[in-house]
Structures are given as structure tokens and as C-alpha cells.
Design an enzyme around this catalytic site. Structure first.
Site, short mmCIF file in Angstrom:
data_model
loop_
_atom_site.label_atom_id
_atom_site.label_comp_id
_atom_site.label_asym_id
_atom_site.label_seq_id
_atom_site.Cartn_x
_atom_site.Cartn_y
_atom_site.Cartn_z
N ASP A 286 25.76 27.63 -4.97
CA ASP A 286 24.56 28.45 -5.03
C ASP A 286 23.57 27.64 -5.89
O ASP A 286 23.94 26.69 -6.59
CB ASP A 286 24.85 29.82 -5.64
CG ASP A 286 23.73 30.82 -5.34
OD1 ASP A 286 22.65 30.38 -4.91
OD2 ASP A 286 23.93 32.02 -5.56
C1 BGC Z 1 20.77 33.04 -4.42
C2 BGC Z 1 21.29 32.59 -3.07
C3 BGC Z 1 20.19 31.89 -2.32
C4 BGC Z 1 19.72 30.71 -3.15
C5 BGC Z 1 18.64 29.89 -2.48
C6 BGC Z 1 20.11 31.91 -5.18
O1 BGC Z 1 19.42 32.40 -6.28
O2 BGC Z 1 21.82 33.57 -5.18
O3 BGC Z 1 21.76 33.70 -2.36
O4 BGC Z 1 20.64 31.48 -1.06
O5 BGC Z 1 19.21 31.21 -4.36
O6 BGC Z 1 17.44 30.55 -2.47
#
Ligand code: BGC
Length: 790
Positions: A286
Site C-alpha cells: 500500500d
Molecule cells: C490506500 C489504498 C490506495 C492507495 C493509492 C492508500 O492510501 O490505502 O487503498 O490504493 O492509497 O491511492
């Protein structure tokens, strides 16, 4: 004789088919071998620097913020607003691929370079909680195909979706992005959408792997959980998903599990995901997830997103000083390359930037209609009778529908159909005086809060607008000139924050008073009151549900929401959604509430990204496997609306449950007949639960193992539904022997219209204990979690 010939023909057909399947499978294996060989060849030509760049994303860019990474080949050049890209290596013919959020639709900037004459809007699909409430995997797969074509048409290679964590606690800020409290629903829904999306030649990233069930301290929290609960509840949906759809990628989560960041946990990403489940793709972090890039490489977390130069340097240093074997890095690179080979970017696909948004909006509307749930319908208050023309629409939400949640789960859409527009579109007369009162109030409230950038909004979100206090005179006037009152209540939430108990999970005093007084006044004039809930997660209903005549749970239904809600209110469509999450009587009834969201250790706080303090924290899942209905049913706690519940404008009967055999042998086939005995066409969700014998292992009183939705049945029409249950469906995870065991004894198949409304049941026997799967003990907690008791 004719029968004999037909059988012969059938047999040769079967032979032909199995030959074909074998040839295709051989090709698939061959294709994979080829892609691996090709990946190995490329890796053998790469310098250490190039490898360490391939495994680290191309930097972070947020509108209005300084980039944190190298600028070459940056995300911003390809698809503005996408969440990230990988590095390109033109000399090796390796393009950069584009990764974009998210679960409810393609999340990219709607305009580019300040040019407002050309837009790049995307469809805001209904949120995952609504998708799950359809219980219709074939519909969700079809939606996935349309979603996939939008992803491809906008030049995205991998969509950062679906999100499929378990909705463990009603306050979970991202519950709207997730499907259910139950892993069988979550796993099957996610598999359906992934199969749909990937059929269009683009990839998915199922997330957040694993046990990311809260937003409070999401980057630091250590989830302490038993191996059994992990395997049976939190991992199980991912397991079903991976086995049924082979997503191109998996996204590890922010949190730790039993002491280790998931992105640094070899046993999670390699032992379980790859060796046990046979996952063939790559794993990415993530955004800014985890801590130690070298540990991440070793664990099998191939790609670090969005990527920083420091990570590249740390990986290169580790190879040089021998603390990271280059062969490990090579494997990470190979898996990334194999993913890139499948991508539209690698195939040089010429994307149109012109998805068919009109067609997709209609698909989104159909899905929304299928996932809304009729919670209450006294004296057939719904659908509206033919005499209803004038509608009084109360509640600010009626004029500003919430299509979906916030954060990376939100979508830049061209429009949102509000409920008042939906009603008007269908020819109802939405009372203009009342509309004026509400729109003036809403506009005044909006004017009080200056528009914020996304980051400002993330750090200091504007508090939700309070409900307008409608006085008795106004309501009396409305009641005398309209035929029905609709009260619409809305809720929004998103990543980075969990919801609050007061004025969020519990309705505000103003909202409760509004429902009560509108109900009293309309009832005194013999007119009905309908409550519409435009929410992303569970709210309290028990204290006010007696007031209105009907309650429609519309969830957050995507950009066509107002039209879809109206289709159900008017009876154009018969509601057929059912709850994939329990609505408790009160928040404290949910067992996870006791320890939610865990303990913080503020004296150990450190500075995190973008000035956000990182506070170490831990949460213990002392509810074990008793999540959602598994708890309510087993411990006899009555919920407000149980898992699997939902009403229809027609009635169904269940009959003729037949098991193929009275004794289990490898699998069990169950059939049941559903008949529409009412007066309008409708679809019914049919749920199969199993009660298993409990000799050594304690078990929930019943667990969902399969489900189906009938076709649209006309009055009087029946459909036979077939379910197949395998040995794993009978088994539970025995931590002592690290195996999935089906205990000998009597099993009951229960076919229900909900988890407590069981219509038919039949027993079968398992003669001997069955070890269904032998694993290793992994991810064990380092502390003792006491056995759950109520
Ligand atoms: C989120 C993810 C997301 C990623 C990219 C993170 O803060 O937890 O679900 O895909 O950001 O935007």
C-alpha cells in the site's frame, strides 16, 4: 436405442471437451513458462541499479503537492491523477505501467492542464457494500467487464481494487469499500469483479492483505489475532478470491499482524499466498506501507509503491553488503516483469480516452437497484400506490445524494443524480417549497466552508453538515399538500479515519426528531412516511425504525443513485438486495466494540510522511472467529436486522430440498426449489448455511457456505437452485495440528432467506474425521488471546 446413441454422443463430446481443456491448460502453462523465461532473460541483462528501480515505484505526486520522487517518466505524464507508475526501461523495451484507484471506479483527474473543454470523468459505480448486497456474482462480473473497459480506455494497466477486508466493526471508516462481514460473500464477490475486469486485458490489485479492518493508526497498528481467526475469517475471503480468479496483483496492507508489517511477512506473502494458495502474480505495498524495503523484498513484496529513491538505495546497499541475496531481488523483478508483459502498456495498446460512460451509467443503475435492501414495509407502504403524485422530500440528503465514500475510494464523476432529481425524472412532483427550504440551507452551509484541497480535506475534513431543523408548521403544511413523505438520511466516511459513535453511527437528535415528527404528522393525516438510508456502513436503527412505514437501505449507490432509488420506490423494480452485514440493536452488541480501535502508545510516537504523527498502537481481536452473524447466531443475541435479511414486494416459497446423498463423499450437491407465490415479478437471494458437529473444535452455530440469486421470477414461476459443497466447506482450522479438519458426525444443510429465517434443512453424515488440508503453523500471536466468551 435413441437414448443409447444420445449417451454415446454425449460421452464423445465430453472426451472432446476434456481434451480441449487439457490442450488449453497446457498452453496456459506454456505461456507462463515462456513469460518466466522471457522475464529471466531480461533480468539477466539488468544492472543492479535497474533492478532496484524496477522494484520501487516511480514516485508520488499529489495535486497541489511537491513530488516525492524522481520526475522522469512520472505518473503525471501518462494519466494525471492516477495513484502511481512503475519505472520505464526503454532500452529493455519495458514500459512504465499505470496504477490507479479504486474500488468504486477509475479515479483520475477530471481535467488536464487547466483545459475545461475536455473532461476525463469516470463512472462512480455503487460501493462494494452495495455490490455484496446484490448477492449476484454474474451481475457483478458483468459490471466488472464494463469497469474493465473503462480502465483500459483510460490507459490504466492495473486498478487498485477490489478492496475486500472484513467489515469487523460498524465504525470502520472504509467499510463502504469492503463487501461484507463474511468471507464467503467477500471472496466470491471480489472474484466475480476481478474475473470481469481482467477479461478486458487489464489487471487488478486485491487489497488490503490482510487484517486491515480499521483506519485508526492504520500505518502502525499491530493486529493481534489467533491463527484460526486469521485463516477462517480474515484470510479466507482472499483465499477464495485468489483461487477463483488469479488477480494480477495483491496489495499488502499498512498494519502489522502479530508483530510484523504484512509487507515484510514472508509467511503471509510467500508461505500462504503463493505456496498454499498458488498465487502467480506480484505483490505491491500500500502507498508508503511498511518500513524496511529489504525485509519487503525477502518477504515477497515485489513492488514498493509509490516508491522513493531511499528505498532504491537501501536495496542496492543491501545487495552490495550481502544482506539481500541478488537472486531474491531477481525473483521480485521477474514477477513484476511477468505482470508488465500482460499489460496494455506493454502491448502498446492505443487507448481511446473515450469510455462509453452513457452505457456504463445504465449498468451502474441496474446494479444499484439490485443491491438496495427493503428493511421495513408495513402495510405495503411501498411501492407507491398509483395515487401518489406529490412527494415531500425531507432531509438534506434528499437534495445531495452521496454516490460513494471519500479518499482513494472516491471517483471524479460527471454528475450524481440526487433523489429529488430521480423522483422528478420519474414524473413525481417533488414539493418545490420544501425543496427551496432545503436547498437554501444547504447552499448557506456550503458557503460557510471554503473549498479545500484533497490533502487539506484529508488532514482536516469539513465536519458533516448538520440536519436542517424543520419546524412543525412547515411539516403540517407539507402534510396537507403532499401524498407521501420521504425522509432521506445520509452518511459519508473514508480512508484515514474511523467513524464516530455519536451523530454518525447513532443518528443525531435532529435526525431522530425529524423522522418522529414527520411520521406523527403524516400518520395523523393517514399518509405514509418512507425513510431512505444513503449510507456506506451500518447505523443504529432500532430506536427510530418504528416511526416510519417503510425503510429502504439504498447504501451509496453510485452516480445514478437517485434514479435507482426511485425505481424501487415506484415499484418499477422489485427490491432484491439482502444484508451482507448485521445491523445490531446497539453498537455495544457487536463483540469487537470492546477493544476497538485498540490501545495507543503515544510516548513512542514518531514523525511520519507529510507531517502525520505515527503513534504505535495495537488491537486484539478477542472476538476470534465470532465476527458478525457468527456471533449473533451462536450467542443468541437478537440483532435489529440479521445478516442475509431483505424484503421484497412479492413472496417466495422454498421447497423440495434434496441432498444427493445422506453420507458425505468428496462433495455434496444440494438442490432446492424457489417459487414466486406473490403477485409481482421478483428475484430471491437463497443462502446455504451449514451447522457442523463440534467435537474438539468449538464452532459457530451455522456458517454461510454458498449462495445464489434466482432469475427474475414471474408470479407463479419456480426455479431449481443447485449448490455444491466441498470438503473444505465442512472443515475448521485446528491450530494444534495446523490443519483444516472436518469432524465426523451429523451436518445440517440449512437453506435460508436470511441467517435466521431458515426455510428448509436436511442432515447428512460424515463417517470419519477428514483432514482436508495440512498446513504449517504461521503468523501465530506471541501472546495468549483468551478463548472468546460472551
Ligand atoms: C490506500 C489504498 C490506495 C492507495 C493509492 C492508500 O492510501 O490505502 O487503498 O490504493 O492509497 O491511492
Amino acid at each position: 436405442m435413441r437414448h443409447y446413441n444420445a449417451t454415446k454422443k454425449m460421452n464423445s463430446m465430453k472426451k472432446y471437451l476434456s481434451l480441449l481443456i487439457m490442450i488449453l491448460a497446457a498452453y496456459a502453462v506454456k505461456g507462463q513458462e515462456n513469460s518466466l523465461t522471457k522475464a529471466k532473460q531480461i533480468v539477466s541483462k539488468m544492472t543492479l541499479q535497474q533492478k532496484a528501480e524496477l522494484v520501487v515505484g516511480n514516485g508520488f505526486h499529489m495535486p497541489g503537492m511537491k513530488s516525492q520522487g524522481p520526475v522522469i517518466g512520472h505518473t503525471e505524464d501518462k494519466v494525471p491523477g492516477a495513484a502511481g507508475t512503475t519505472h520505464a526501461f526503454p532500452a529493455l523495451n519495458i514500459p512504465s505501467i499505470v496504477l490507479s484507484d479504486g474500488p468504486a471506479g477509475v479515479r483520475i483527474n477530471p481535467y488536464r492542464n487547466g483545459d475545461s473543454s475536455r473532461s476525463y470523468f469516470a463512472t462512480a459505480w455503487p460501493v462494494a457494500t452495495l455490490l455484496a448486497s446484490t448477492w449476484d456474482t454474474s451481475m457483478i462480473k458483468k459490471m466488472g467487464v464494463a469497469f474493465g473497459s473503462e480502465i483500459r480506455d483510460y490507459g490504466i494497466d492495473i486498478i487498485l481494487a477490489p478492496a475486500m477486508n472484513i467489515q469487523r466493526n460498524p465504525l470502520g471508516g472504509r467499510n463502504f469499500e469492503y463487501y461484507s462481514e463474511d468471507p464467503v460473500v467477500a471472496g466470491n464477490m471480489a472474484a466475480a469483479i476481478v474475473n470481469g475486469i481482467q477479461s478486458m486485458g487489464v489487471g487488478t490489485s486485491i487489497k488490503h492483505f490482510v487484517a486491515n479492518n480499521q483506519e485508526t493508526n492504520r500505518n502502525t497498528v499491530n493486529t493481534i489475532v489467533s491463527e484460526r481467526a486469521l485463516r477462517e475469517i480474515y484470510l479466507r475471503g482472499f483465499e477464495i478470491e485468489v483461487k477463483k480468479s488469479q488477480p494480477w496483483t495483491v496489495m499488502s496492507s499498512y498494519n502489522k499482524v502479530n508483530g510484523t508489517y504484512t509487507s515484510e511477512e514472508y509467511d503471509l506473502l510467500t508461505t500462504i499466498l503463493r505456496k498454499e494458495w498458488g498465487f502467480k502474480g506480484m505483490v505491491m505495498t500500500d502507498w508508503f506501507g511498511g518500513h524496511d524495503p529489504v525485509a519487503q523484498m525477502k518477504a515477497g513484496n515485489d513492488l514498493l509503491m509509490p516508491g522513493t529513491p531511499n528505498q532504491t538505495k537501501a536495496i542496492m546497499d543491501a545487495v552490495k553488503d550481502g544482506s539481500l541475496k541478488e537472486t531474491v531481488l531477481d525473483e521480485n523483478c521477474e514477477r513484476i516483469l511477468e505482470t508488465i508483459f500482460k499489460s496494455p502498456a506493454y502491448k502498446n495498446y492505443k487507448f481511446s480516452d473515450k469510455p462509453d460512460l452513457k452505457k456504463d451509467a445504465q449498468i451502474s443503475r441496474r446494479v444499484a437497484e439490485d443491491g438496495m435492501i427493503l428493511l421495513k414495509n408495513n402495510e405495503k407502504a411501498l411501492p407507491f400506490s398509483k395515487n401518489i403524485h406529490n412527494v415531500a422530500l425531507f432531509g438534506i440528503n434528499g437534495y445531495q445524494l452521496i454516490a460513494g465514500g471519500t479518499g482513494s475510494g472516491s471517483v471524479n464523476k460527471a454528475f450524481t443524480i440526487s433523489l429529488d432529481q430521480g423522483l422528478s425524472n420519474a414524473g413525481y412532483n417533488v414539493d418545490a417549497d420544501l425543496k427551496n427550504v432545503y436547498t437554501n440551507y444547504v447552499n448557506d452551509e456550503i458557503a460557510k466552508h471554503p473549498k479545500q484541497t484533497m490533502m487539506q480535506q484529508f488532514m482536516h475534513p469539513t465536519p458533516p453538515m448538520g440536519e436542517y431543523v424543520a419546524d412543525e408548521d412547515l411539516i403540517n403544511k407539507e402534510a396537507s399538500k403532499t401524498d407521501v413523505a420521504v425522509v432521506s438520511i445520509g452518511r459519508n466516511a473514508g480512508e484515514g479515519r474511523d467513524r464516530k459513535l455519536e451523530d454518525d453511527y447513532n443518528l443525531s437528535d435532529t435526525e431522530r426528531a425529524l423522522i418522529k415528527i414527520v411520521s406523527d404528522i403524516y400518520h395523523s393525516q393517514n399518509k405514509k412516511v418512507i425513510v431512505v438510508l444513503n449510507i456506506g456502513g451500518v447505523i443504529e436503527v432500532a430506536s427510530w425504525r418504528d416511526n416510519p412505514d417503510a425503510i429502504l437501505l439504498a447504501w451509496q449507490p453510485g452516480l445514478e443513485g437517485g434514479n435507482a432509488i426511485t425505481d424501487l420506490l415506484s415499484g418499477k423494480v422489485n427490491p432484491s438486495g439482502k444484508l451482507a452485514v448485521t445491523f445490531p440493536v446497539k453498537y455495544e452488541d457487536v463483540p469487537s466494540t470492546k477493544g476497538f480501535p485498540g490501545k495507543e502508545f503515544p510516548d513512542q510516537a514518531t514523525a511520519g510522511n507529510f507531517g502525520m504523527k505515527q503513534i504505535p498502537a495495537e488491537v486484539t481481536y478477542d472476538d476470534g472467529i465470532y465476527v458478525g452473524y457468527r456471533y449473533f447466531n451462536t450467542f443468541d443475541v437478537k440483532p435489529a436486522y440479521e445478516f442475509g435479511y431483505g424484503l421484497s414486494y412479492t413472496n417466495f416459497t422454498y421447497s423440495n430440498l434434496k441432498l444427493e446423498s445422506k453420507v458425505f463423499n468428496k462433495k455434496m450437491v444440494a438442490t432446492v426449489t424457489i417459487k414466486n407465490t406473490g403477485s409481482v415479478s421478483g428475484k430471491e437471494v437463497v443462502e446455504l448455511y451449514i451447522s457442523a458437529p463440534s467435537k474438539e473444535l468449538k464452532k459457530p452455530s451455522e456458517e454461510l457456505k454458498a449462495f445464489a440469486k434466482t432469475n427474475l421470477l414471474k408470479p407463479g414461476e419456480s426455479q431449481k437452485i443447485t449448490f455444491v459443497i466441498d470438503a473444505k466447506d465442512l472443515s475448521s482450522f485446528d491450530t494444534e495440528s495446523a490443519s483444516w479438519i472436518a469432524e465426523a458426525g451429523t451436518y445440517t444443510v440449512k437453506i435460508g432467506a436470511s441467517s435466521t429465517d431458515i426455510k428448509q434443512s436436511e442432515d447428512f453424515k460424515l463417517n470419519k474425521d477428514l483432514i482436508v488440508e495440512k498446513d504449517e503453523n504461521v503468523l501465530m500471536p506471541q501472546v495468549t488471546i483468551p478463548a472468546f466468551s460472551k
